[in-house]
Design a protein around this motif. Structure first.
Motif, PDB file in Angstrom:
ATOM      1  N   ARG A 100      64.075  21.030  42.316  1.00 52.14           N
ATOM      2  CA  ARG A 100      63.489  20.455  42.790  1.00 52.14           C
ATOM      3  C   ARG A 100      62.032  20.750  42.227  1.00 52.14           C
ATOM      4  NH1 ARG A 100      63.087  19.495  47.837  1.00 52.14           N
ATOM      5  NH2 ARG A 100      61.308  21.603  48.118  1.00 52.14           N
ATOM      6  N   ASN A 101      61.303  20.515  41.606  1.00 51.90           N
ATOM      7  CA  ASN A 101      59.672  20.158  41.851  1.00 51.90           C
ATOM      8  C   ASN A 101      59.026  21.322  41.884  1.00 51.90           C
ATOM      9  OD1 ASN A 101      61.106  17.887  39.964  1.00 51.90           O
ATOM     10  ND2 ASN A 101      60.150  16.527  41.554  1.00 51.90           N
ATOM     11  N   VAL A 102      58.485  21.791  40.817  1.00 49.27           N
ATOM     12  CA  VAL A 102      57.745  23.057  41.486  1.00 49.27           C
ATOM     13  C   VAL A 102      56.204  22.469  40.272  1.00 49.27           C
ATOM     14  CG1 VAL A 102      56.928  25.320  41.172  1.00 49.27           C
ATOM     15  CG2 VAL A 102      59.571  24.363  41.811  1.00 49.27           C
ATOM     16  N   VAL A 103      55.584  22.896  41.031  1.00 53.57           N
ATOM     17  CA  VAL A 103      53.905  22.000  40.696  1.00 53.57           C
ATOM     18  C   VAL A 103      52.764  22.856  41.527  1.00 53.57           C
ATOM     19  CG1 VAL A 103      54.585  20.245  38.587  1.00 53.57           C
ATOM     20  CG2 VAL A 103      53.672  20.058  40.864  1.00 53.57           C
ATOM     21  N   SER A 104      51.964  21.884  40.884  1.00 54.46           N
ATOM     22  CA  SER A 104      50.219  22.754  41.659  1.00 54.46           C
ATOM     23  C   SER A 104      50.049  21.350  42.907  1.00 54.46           C
ATOM     24  CB  SER A 104      48.942  22.675  40.951  1.00 54.46           C
ATOM     25  OG  SER A 104      48.428  21.938  40.365  1.00 54.46           O
ATOM     26  N   ASP A 105      49.546  21.734  43.875  1.00 53.27           N
ATOM     27  CA  ASP A 105      49.635  20.902  44.788  1.00 53.27           C
ATOM     28  C   ASP A 105      48.851  20.007  44.549  1.00 53.27           C
ATOM     29  OD1 ASP A 105      51.016  22.541  46.358  1.00 53.27           O
ATOM     30  OD2 ASP A 105      50.253  23.512  47.489  1.00 53.27           O
ATOM     31  N   ASP A 106      47.553  19.596  43.424  1.00 52.30           N
ATOM     32  CA  ASP A 106      46.698  19.113  43.578  1.00 52.30           C
ATOM     33  C   ASP A 106      47.746  17.992  42.697  1.00 52.30           C
ATOM     34  OD1 ASP A 106      46.490  20.966  41.187  1.00 52.30           O
ATOM     35  OD2 ASP A 106      44.105  20.452  41.393  1.00 52.30           O
ATOM     36  N   GLN A 107      48.408  18.356  41.938  1.00 51.83           N
ATOM     37  CA  GLN A 107      49.180  17.438  40.672  1.00 51.83           C
ATOM     38  C   GLN A 107      49.097  15.820  41.428  1.00 51.83           C
ATOM     39  OE1 GLN A 107      49.484  18.241  37.392  1.00 51.83           O
ATOM     40  NE2 GLN A 107      50.008  15.873  37.344  1.00 51.83           N
ATOM     41  N   LEU A 108      49.351  15.567  40.713  1.00 51.16           N
ATOM     42  CA  LEU A 108      49.103  13.719  40.893  1.00 51.16           C
ATOM     43  C   LEU A 108      51.211  13.374  41.041  1.00 51.16           C
ATOM     44  CD1 LEU A 108      46.092  11.172  40.103  1.00 51.16           C
ATOM     45  CD2 LEU A 108      46.461  11.669  41.930  1.00 51.16           C
ATOM     46  N   ALA A 109      51.603  13.180  41.987  1.00 49.28           N
ATOM     47  CA  ALA A 109      52.987  12.057  41.607  1.00 49.28           C
ATOM     48  C   ALA A 109      53.173  10.976  42.415  1.00 49.28           C
ATOM     49  CB  ALA A 109      53.814  13.780  42.014  1.00 49.28           C
ATOM     50  N   ALA A 110      53.806  10.942  41.802  1.00 49.28           N
ATOM     51  CA  ALA A 110      55.428   9.376  42.429  1.00 49.28           C
ATOM     52  C   ALA A 110      55.354   9.785  44.182  1.00 49.28           C
ATOM     53  CB  ALA A 110      55.477   8.943  42.349  1.00 49.28           C
TER      54      ALA A 110
ATOM     55  N   THR B 150      50.503   6.516  44.272  1.00 43.63           N
ATOM     56  CA  THR B 150      50.621   7.986  43.831  1.00 43.63           C
ATOM     57  C   THR B 150      49.972   8.854  44.906  1.00 43.63           C
ATOM     58  OG1 THR B 150      50.221   6.929  42.097  1.00 43.63           O
ATOM     59  CG2 THR B 150      49.338   9.038  41.860  1.00 43.63           C
ATOM     60  N   LYS B 151      50.293  10.306  45.044  1.00 45.22           N
ATOM     61  CA  LYS B 151      49.800  10.807  46.107  1.00 45.22           C
ATOM     62  C   LYS B 151      49.989  12.224  45.321  1.00 45.22           C
ATOM     63  CE  LYS B 151      51.241   8.722  50.292  1.00 45.22           C
ATOM     64  NZ  LYS B 151      51.243   8.403  51.238  1.00 45.22           N
ATOM     65  N   ARG B 152      49.268  12.874  46.150  1.00 48.16           N
ATOM     66  CA  ARG B 152      48.855  14.454  45.557  1.00 48.16           C
ATOM     67  C   ARG B 152      50.066  15.620  46.561  1.00 48.16           C
ATOM     68  NH1 ARG B 152      45.141  14.672  42.228  1.00 48.16           N
ATOM     69  NH2 ARG B 152      42.916  14.230  42.915  1.00 48.16           N
ATOM     70  N   TRP B 153      50.626  15.814  45.100  1.00 43.08           N
ATOM     71  CA  TRP B 153      52.556  17.077  45.066  1.00 43.08           C
ATOM     72  C   TRP B 153      51.657  17.086  46.436  1.00 43.08           C
ATOM     73  CZ3 TRP B 153      56.685  16.159  44.355  1.00 43.08           C
ATOM     74  CH2 TRP B 153      57.531  17.224  44.348  1.00 43.08           C
ATOM     75  N   GLY B 154      50.780  18.440  46.774  1.00 41.51           N
ATOM     76  CA  GLY B 154      50.890  19.028  47.824  1.00 41.51           C
ATOM     77  C   GLY B 154      50.989  18.067  49.467  1.00 41.51           C
ATOM     78  N   GLU B 155      50.915  16.662  49.546  1.00 40.83           N
ATOM     79  CA  GLU B 155      51.367  15.704  50.401  1.00 40.83           C
ATOM     80  C   GLU B 155      52.264  15.497  50.281  1.00 40.83           C
ATOM     81  OE1 GLU B 155      48.710  12.382  50.141  1.00 40.83           O
ATOM     82  OE2 GLU B 155      47.236  13.759  49.592  1.00 40.83           O
TER      83      GLU B 155
END
Length: 180
Positions: free
Chosen positions: A103-113, A132-137
């Motif tokens: 599991r990845n744990v970062v803030s919801d506004d972090q950009l991720a793949a 590229t999307k925001r982690w929270g999505e």
């Protein structure tokens, strides 16, 4: 057939009907058997490697940075009947040498793949195609992964088609992603 005979006949094999598929199958079988890379002759090399992996796994467990799978961990390794390993090999389970579904744990506004199944290649070493999307999505409802991970399709027909990839160079600062 030795290497020289194989190379001399390569063009005929490749051009034969179904030849490419047979070559791929042969290469996979050679890879699984460890015949494509030089083998060490020291059985201690593999024991040392497995020991260092176990030590790192235990360190991550103590630091609560490793997702345990107690039911699978309690299962003994069952060696297939009639299959003999070379002296420098050892039987192991995937969960003994890596983490399954971390599991990845970062803030919801972090950009991720975000990696849709259509972005997972069928050819080894082909790059993944991500958005590229925001982690929270994407953090819920999808499988997590990060740079350095190996991903593979879990369901048919994508699994049967060989959809898998080594993950590297993900967009975003954290080098993480999620996907189908």
């Amino acid at each position: 057939m030795d290497a020289q005979q194989f190379l001399a006949a390569f063009g005929h094999i490749a051009n034969a009907q179904g030849g490419i598929a047979q070559l791929r199958q042969m290469i996979y079988q050679l890879a699984v058997a460890g015949s494509l890379t030089p083998r060490g002759d020291n059985p201690e090399d593999v024991d040392q490697l497995l020991s260092s992996i176990e030590q790192e796994r235990e360190r991550r467990i103590r630091a609560k940075k490793y997702k345990r799978m107690l039911k699978l961990e309690s299962e003994p390794i069952r060696q297939p009947h009639g299959f003999v390993l070379p002296a420098t090999w050892r039987w192991s389970r995937l969960l003994d040498i890596g983490e399954i579904n971390p599991r990845n744990v970062v803030s919801d506004d972090q950009l991720a793949a975000f990696l849709p199944m259509s972005g997972v290649p069928q050819l080894h070493k082909a790059p993944v195609v991500t958005e590229t999307k925001r982690w929270g999505e994407i953090k819920k409802g999808y499988t997590h992964f990060a740079n350095g991970d190996v991903v593979l399709a879990k369901i048919t027909p994508c699994f049967e088609n060989g959809k898998a990839a080594a993950i590297e160079n993900l967009p975003g600062d954290a080098g993480i992603g999620a996907g189908t």
